[in-house]
Design an enzyme around this catalytic site. Structure first.
Site, PDB file in Angstrom:
ATOM      1  N   HIS A  18       0.847  -1.199   0.000  1.00 49.85           N
ATOM      2  CA  HIS A  18       0.000   0.000   0.000  1.00 49.85           C
ATOM      3  C   HIS A  18       0.877   1.242   0.000  1.00 49.85           C
ATOM      4  O   HIS A  18       2.110   1.158   0.051  1.00 49.85           O
ATOM      5  CB  HIS A  18      -1.035  -0.028   1.126  1.00 49.85           C
ATOM      6  CG  HIS A  18      -0.483  -0.049   2.519  1.00 49.85           C
ATOM      7  ND1 HIS A  18       0.302   0.957   3.029  1.00 49.85           N
ATOM      8  CD2 HIS A  18      -0.614  -0.956   3.522  1.00 49.85           C
ATOM      9  CE1 HIS A  18       0.617   0.675   4.272  1.00 49.85           C
ATOM     10  NE2 HIS A  18       0.087  -0.493   4.605  1.00 49.85           N
ATOM     11  N   HIS A  37       3.747   1.649   2.527  1.00 44.22           N
ATOM     12  CA  HIS A  37       5.002   0.961   2.196  1.00 44.22           C
ATOM     13  C   HIS A  37       5.744   1.734   1.102  1.00 44.22           C
ATOM     14  O   HIS A  37       6.958   1.909   1.158  1.00 44.22           O
ATOM     15  CB  HIS A  37       4.754  -0.450   1.655  1.00 44.22           C
ATOM     16  CG  HIS A  37       3.950  -1.332   2.561  1.00 44.22           C
ATOM     17  ND1 HIS A  37       2.785  -1.933   2.162  1.00 44.22           N
ATOM     18  CD2 HIS A  37       4.136  -1.697   3.843  1.00 44.22           C
ATOM     19  CE1 HIS A  37       2.293  -2.655   3.165  1.00 44.22           C
ATOM     20  NE2 HIS A  37       3.093  -2.526   4.197  1.00 44.22           N
ATOM     21  N   CYS A  39       0.212 -10.944  20.090  1.00 50.05           N
ATOM     22  CA  CYS A  39      -0.704 -10.422  19.064  1.00 50.05           C
ATOM     23  C   CYS A  39      -0.204 -10.897  17.712  1.00 50.05           C
ATOM     24  O   CYS A  39       0.933 -10.600  17.316  1.00 50.05           O
ATOM     25  CB  CYS A  39      -0.747  -8.896  19.081  1.00 50.05           C
ATOM     26  SG  CYS A  39      -1.604  -8.262  17.616  1.00 50.05           S
ATOM     27  N   CYS A  58       0.692  -7.954  15.284  1.00 47.62           N
ATOM     28  CA  CYS A  58       2.000  -7.304  15.474  1.00 47.62           C
ATOM     29  C   CYS A  58       3.135  -8.303  15.387  1.00 47.62           C
ATOM     30  O   CYS A  58       4.300  -7.903  15.291  1.00 47.62           O
ATOM     31  CB  CYS A  58       2.102  -6.651  16.851  1.00 47.62           C
ATOM     32  SG  CYS A  58       0.874  -5.410  17.194  1.00 47.62           S
ATOM     33  N   CYS A  75      -5.089  -6.577  21.630  1.00 47.02           N
ATOM     34  CA  CYS A  75      -4.004  -5.657  21.279  1.00 47.02           C
ATOM     35  C   CYS A  75      -4.620  -4.278  21.014  1.00 47.02           C
ATOM     36  O   CYS A  75      -5.592  -4.165  20.258  1.00 47.02           O
ATOM     37  CB  CYS A  75      -3.328  -6.183  20.021  1.00 47.02           C
ATOM     38  SG  CYS A  75      -2.363  -4.948  19.163  1.00 47.02           S
ATOM     39  N   HIS A 115      -4.436  -3.321  17.120  1.00 44.33           N
ATOM     40  CA  HIS A 115      -5.262  -4.046  16.157  1.00 44.33           C
ATOM     41  C   HIS A 115      -6.683  -4.336  16.635  1.00 44.33           C
ATOM     42  O   HIS A 115      -7.529  -4.723  15.839  1.00 44.33           O
ATOM     43  CB  HIS A 115      -4.589  -5.388  15.802  1.00 44.33           C
ATOM     44  CG  HIS A 115      -3.348  -5.229  14.997  1.00 44.33           C
ATOM     45  ND1 HIS A 115      -2.095  -5.272  15.552  1.00 44.33           N
ATOM     46  CD2 HIS A 115      -3.168  -5.003  13.672  1.00 44.33           C
ATOM     47  CE1 HIS A 115      -1.189  -5.093  14.601  1.00 44.33           C
ATOM     48  NE2 HIS A 115      -1.811  -4.924  13.468  1.00 44.33           N
ATOM     49  N   LYS A 172      -3.691   5.613  10.827  1.00 46.98           N
ATOM     50  CA  LYS A 172      -2.568   5.068  10.062  1.00 46.98           C
ATOM     51  C   LYS A 172      -3.093   4.144   8.952  1.00 46.98           C
ATOM     52  O   LYS A 172      -3.941   3.287   9.206  1.00 46.98           O
ATOM     53  CB  LYS A 172      -1.669   4.251  11.002  1.00 46.98           C
ATOM     54  CG  LYS A 172      -0.513   3.585  10.289  1.00 46.98           C
ATOM     55  CD  LYS A 172       0.397   2.871  11.267  1.00 46.98           C
ATOM     56  CE  LYS A 172       1.539   2.197  10.534  1.00 46.98           C
ATOM     57  NZ  LYS A 172       1.500   0.760  10.527  1.00 46.98           N
ATOM     58  N   LYS A 209      -3.227  -2.495   6.334  1.00 40.46           N
ATOM     59  CA  LYS A 209      -4.111  -3.527   5.788  1.00 40.46           C
ATOM     60  C   LYS A 209      -5.155  -3.917   6.827  1.00 40.46           C
ATOM     61  O   LYS A 209      -6.321  -4.104   6.512  1.00 40.46           O
ATOM     62  CB  LYS A 209      -3.285  -4.746   5.394  1.00 40.46           C
ATOM     63  CG  LYS A 209      -4.107  -5.742   4.623  1.00 40.46           C
ATOM     64  CD  LYS A 209      -3.373  -7.035   4.462  1.00 40.46           C
ATOM     65  CE  LYS A 209      -4.322  -8.087   3.919  1.00 40.46           C
ATOM     66  NZ  LYS A 209      -3.821  -9.419   4.197  1.00 40.46           N
TER      67      LYS A 209
HETATM   68  N1  MSP Z   1       8.846  -6.484   8.161  1.00 37.73           N
HETATM   69  C1  MSP Z   1       8.887  -5.365   9.040  1.00 37.73           C
HETATM   70  C2  MSP Z   1      10.198  -4.656   8.944  1.00 37.73           C
HETATM   71  C3  MSP Z   1      11.397  -5.452   9.268  1.00 37.73           C
HETATM   72  S1  MSP Z   1      12.858  -4.559   8.993  1.00 37.73           S
HETATM   73  C4  MSP Z   1      13.997  -5.376   9.797  1.00 37.73           C
HETATM   74  C5  MSP Z   1       7.756  -4.404   8.682  1.00 37.73           C
HETATM   75  N2  MSP Z   1       7.276  -4.500   7.450  1.00 37.73           N
HETATM   76  S2  MSP Z   1       6.039  -3.668   6.882  1.00 37.73           S
HETATM   77  O1  MSP Z   1       5.842  -4.139   5.548  1.00 37.73           O
HETATM   78  O2  MSP Z   1       4.938  -3.779   7.760  1.00 37.73           O
HETATM   79  O3  MSP Z   1       6.444  -2.179   6.865  1.00 37.73           O
HETATM   80  C6  MSP Z   1       7.407  -1.722   5.985  1.00 37.73           C
HETATM   81  C7  MSP Z   1       7.516  -0.220   6.055  1.00 37.73           C
HETATM   82  O4  MSP Z   1       6.286   0.397   5.679  1.00 37.73           O
HETATM   83  C8  MSP Z   1       7.840   0.299   7.462  1.00 37.73           C
HETATM   84  O5  MSP Z   1       8.799   1.346   7.397  1.00 37.73           O
HETATM   85  C9  MSP Z   1       6.532   0.865   7.918  1.00 37.73           C
HETATM   86  O6  MSP Z   1       6.711   1.889   8.836  1.00 37.73           O
HETATM   87  C10 MSP Z   1       5.995   1.410   6.597  1.00 37.73           C
HETATM   88  N3  MSP Z   1       4.576   1.682   6.673  1.00 37.73           N
HETATM   89  C11 MSP Z   1       3.543   0.789   6.768  1.00 37.73           C
HETATM   90  N4  MSP Z   1       2.387   1.507   6.898  1.00 37.73           N
HETATM   91  C12 MSP Z   1       2.669   2.837   6.907  1.00 37.73           C
HETATM   92  C13 MSP Z   1       1.918   4.010   6.866  1.00 37.73           C
HETATM   93  N5  MSP Z   1       0.608   4.018   6.961  1.00 37.73           N
HETATM   94  N6  MSP Z   1       2.582   5.186   6.697  1.00 37.73           N
HETATM   95  C14 MSP Z   1       3.924   5.247   6.483  1.00 37.73           C
HETATM   96  N7  MSP Z   1       4.658   4.153   6.506  1.00 37.73           N
HETATM   97  C15 MSP Z   1       4.104   2.971   6.960  1.00 37.73           C
HETATM   98  O7  MSP Z   1       7.400  -3.604   9.513  1.00 37.73           O
END
Ligand code: MSP
Length: 520
Positions: A20, A23, A129, A132, A151, A154, A301, A304
């Site tokens: 999304h 990411h 959770c 998380c 949690c 969530h 925030k 998903k």
């Molecule tokens: N797999 C872990 C990271 C492990 S690194 C050793 C993880 N993955 S994630 O796919 O959930 O998130 C990846 C990145 O996307 C993170 O930097 C996370 O902060 C970012 N984002 C996910 N949702 C977000 C928003 N709504 N806004 C901005 N960034 C966010 O965490």
């Protein structure tokens, strides 16, 4: 010792989620930083990848009737790699936690911790959770109306588990971590996040459980194959296993330590657990970490789990990858939360890209083509008026200030400076009116000077914009007579880049106007 290579990473993405815009934001911001450093002439190692172990992934694989390995292979190939490519992410390496170099590297690292007596076995009871993928502290739990513990993030019920686990002696690192934050204030940025992490560590650290026995989709502990490694330790280690930790010591010495760009939700893992693990293995800690803010949808925030995730693909189809990158990085102060609204992106697209930059490029190139057949006379700058001097000085200041802003990781400020140059160039043309002067054949030297200055300004914009809008910057660069590839031009010399090829309008407009009606 700083590594000779500028090494920068995104977090590795949880492939269980559909990519999304949240990411995409992490990836685009890191990409801008990596491209900027390459543009300065530095060697860069830009790492991204995918986080593929854990219970959540195992459960979805089973629910989809497949083996986990097959499931993750499909997700990486069909969802994550294409998403990063559509966003023009220029990573040099892509690590998967199912890669051999990772799995074996993790085992090597764990062996060191085990030998250093940094790990011990104990009994653990906790509230887990699955959203998380972590055990939650009491303060992070809520009670649902039916009395179940859940949690807070969530709002889904947590599982209360008692397991025999291995623990990492995190508590032993409290003082060393505080000393690190003290001696290297830039280790955690921005400042607000640093303060938060310092008070968290000051409040006391507990040892953390680092193994699981209730499922098997993960990396086995080398000394006890009934246990697999906790997914966060597994994931953090990607930064060294990709860099060559397992069996490429020379490469590793160049690529490590790295700068980690992460969202603030995962800052604690990077600022606390990760350096402590490295200290426990007697290795260098990261160059630093920056925690950016969240993209919010209606104040929440984007995620998903909350079902408010917006896929980047639709945005790219509408605005193009470059414009989407620009609008996202321009709208949000790096390090702060920001609202994500398609309407706002649309407005910015029309006002800044269509009317601002696109129009400026069209005005200038059309005039040079019309009055000088694309080639401005060489002696234009024999005499320079005050107005031209001001613009040329502004090009130099913009280059310097944008570069300094990226150094401080104030990405939004760098873009703001570039935007101000675009505004100044448009205002300069409006004030000097070269199209009016050109009606008088005796004023053609002045017209040439004005257009030369505008072309130089647009060349500066093209070079500085390259890390943000790589494809558009190339088209702009070629249109205003820039030589070769804009990506090869030294970014810190953007105000004085090699130009002088024929100027020509860029064929199709840089940014087609998108009417509101087109959106739906
Ligand atoms: N797999 C872990 C990271 C492990 S690194 C050793 C993880 N993955 S994630 O796919 O959930 O998130 C990846 C990145 O996307 C993170 O930097 C996370 O902060 C970012 N984002 C996910 N949702 C977000 C928003 N709504 N806004 C901005 N960034 C966010 O965490």
């Amino acid at each position: 010792m700083p590594s000779p290579i500028f090494s920068v990473t995104t977090p590795i993405f949880y492939i269980n989620d559909v990519p999304h815009v949240g990411h995409a934001y992490t990836a685009i911001a890191t990409d801008m930083i990596a491209r900027w450093h390459r543009g300065r002439g530095e060697s860069v190692y830009f790492l991204t990848g995918t986080d593929e172990h854990g219970e959540k992934i195992l459960r979805t694989a089973i629910a989809n009737g497949t083996e986990p390995q097959q499931w993750v292979d499909t997700l990486v190939d069909t969802a994550w790699k294409p998403a990063l490519s559509e966003l023009a992410i220029s990573h040099d390496d892509f690590i998967r936690t199912t890669d051999r170099r990772h799995v074996e590297g993790v085992k090597k690292f764990l062996d060191v911790l085990w030998k250093n007596d940094m790990i011990y076995s104990g009994v653990f009871t906790g509230h887990y959770c699955i959203g998380c993928e972590e055990y939650k502290q009491a303060a992070d739990l809520i009670t649902l109306p039916d009395g179940t513990l859940a949690c807070a993030l969530h709002a889904i019920a947590v599982e209360t588990n008692t397991e025999e686990n291995y623990f990492f002696r995190l508590s032993a690192f409290q003082e060393r971590l505080l000393a690190l934050y003290e001696s290297r204030p830039e280790f955690i940025r921005p400042e607000s996040l640093r303060n938060e992490m310092v008070s968290f560590v000051r409040s006391g650290l507990h040892d953390v459980s680092i193994s699981r026995t209730t499922f098997d989709w993960g990396i086995e502990l080398p000394w006890n194959s009934d246990h697999i490694l906790y997914v966060w330790c597994d994931a953090l280690l990607n930064y060294i296993t990709a860099a060559g930790y397992l069996e490429e010591p020379e490469l590793f010495a160049e690529r490590w330590p790295s700068l980690h760009i992460v969202g603030k939700d995962i800052a604690r893992f990077h600022a606390v657990l990760w350096p402590a693990l490295l200290m426990a293995a007697e290795m260098s800690v990261p160059r630093g970490m920056f925690g950016h803010g969240w993209l919010l949808v209606d104040g929440e925030k984007m995620s998903k789990t909350k079902l408010n995730g917006i896929e980047p693909r639709g945005m790219i189809a509408r605005f193009g990858s470059d414009a989407f990158r620009y609008c996202l990085l321009r709208s949000i102060r790096f390090g702060h939360d920001g609202n994500f609204s398609e309407d706002e992106i649309h407005q910015r697209y029309n006002s800044e890209l269509v009317n601002g930059l696109g129009n400026l490029c069209a005005r200038v190139t059309t005039l040079v083509e019309k009055h000088f057949a694309g080639l401005l006379p060489h002696d234009t700058f024999a005499h320079i008026d005050a107005e031209e001097r001001r613009i040329l000085d502004l090009c130099r200041e913009t280059t310097r200030e944008a570069d300094a802003a990226v150094e401080r990781l104030e990405l939004h400020k760098a873009i703001e400076r570039i935007w101000e140059l675009i505004v100044a160039l448009n205002a300069y043309l409006t004030a000097t009116e070269p199209w009016r002067l050109a009606a008088d054949p005796t004023r053609m030297k002045r017209v040439a000077r004005i257009l030369h200055t505008a072309v130089r300004g647009l060349g500066t914009v093209a070079v500085l914009m390259h890390p943000i809008m790589p494809a558009i910057a190339q088209r702009l660069w070629a249109a205003v007579g820039g030589k070769g590839k804009v990506g090869d031009v030294r970014l810190d010399k953007a105000d004085n880049a090699p130009m002088g090829e024929p100027v020509h309008s860029p064929g199709t407009v840089l940014f087609p106007r998108i009417e509101i009606a087109d959106q739906h």
